[in-house]
Design an enzyme around this catalytic site. Sequence first.
Site, PDB file in Angstrom:
ATOM      1  N   CYS A 138      -5.107   5.666  -4.368  1.00 41.18           N
ATOM      2  CA  CYS A 138      -4.400   4.407  -4.134  1.00 41.18           C
ATOM      3  C   CYS A 138      -2.966   4.604  -4.604  1.00 41.18           C
ATOM      4  CB  CYS A 138      -5.072   3.270  -4.896  1.00 41.18           C
ATOM      5  SG  CYS A 138      -4.152   1.711  -4.879  1.00 41.18           S
ATOM      6  N   CYS A 192       0.867  -1.180   0.000  1.00 38.91           N
ATOM      7  CA  CYS A 192       0.000   0.000   0.000  1.00 38.91           C
ATOM      8  C   CYS A 192       0.899   1.224   0.000  1.00 38.91           C
ATOM      9  CB  CYS A 192      -0.921  -0.013   1.213  1.00 38.91           C
ATOM     10  SG  CYS A 192      -1.899   1.487   1.353  1.00 38.91           S
TER      11      CYS A 192
END
Length: 325
Positions: free
Chosen positions: A228, A77
């Site tokens: 993201c 992430c």
Amino acid sequence: MHIELLKGHGSGNDFLLIDEISNNYTFSEEERANLARLLCNRETSLGADGILFVMESDHAEGRMRVFNTDGSEASMCGNGLRLVARYICELQGRTDAVIETMKADLKVSKRNEIYPDIHTYQVEISPVLFDLKALPLNLDKTDLLNEKIDELSDELRFSALAVPNPHLIALVEKEQLECGLQKQLSEKLNGPNDLCPDGVNVSFVKPLQEGVIYVRTFERGVGFTNACGTAMSASTLVTCLQGINEYESVVNVCNNGGKVQCVVHRNNGEYYIDLIGNATYLYQAAVEVDLQQKSFTMNSQIHLAEQPSYEKLQDDVQRFLAETI
């Protein structure tokens, strides 16, 4: 179960950070998944896109594990890694570090402010894999770059890569951003399906100016998020592969949560990306959790004063997007 945590965000992609280095926490795998489902629920007093567990590493300055709102674990992430980078660097009095993630040890460092009064960190996004088996994406070919997938769309062309999270990326026009196609495709690919049996992050990308793109992502295990990090990195790489942007040059990536900068590096046919952006803290909290009852109570919450500076960046980005998309 008493837990102290920190809430923060990277590009509006918000997380709960739990420090296992300074605290005596021991969580089972089931408890990690259940904590994510419980604490990240938007209908509660916390809510987030996921939990970042910051842990000891036997060979790096720290280790990051990421659990999504549905209890699944993400291999990486990028936005969360910036928060972990800041946390580890400040905890250990450093300006750079190496963070162990599921697939790779990644370099992180403190950078000059991307915008006034915003804590800014650079993180490495790698490895980059084009083999469709790495996603997996079940097509009768080894890779996919700017090609149609008949089962998905007659008009869109897709590129697929893992960084190491799986991403399916399409360059689009304004009309395709504004219709419901992305939601329809994303829900299909993240439900029971033969193309992407493990699900996939789906990004629509619109080039705006030289060195500037807009990215909107439906994240596997979460849904639409403000941003993201791995998707923005992968999307920047796709624009470089197609000659829209330059390697080794800063690309400004706008998103619904603000913006980041990406630099794509190419070396002997291999790629990695620098992702540069905010690591903003929102508040510290202490909660008492009862996983059996699937409930928690907030014992304390101390708000921090960093968000107003980030909101100025968001306002500037939103004005720019309104003028250019």
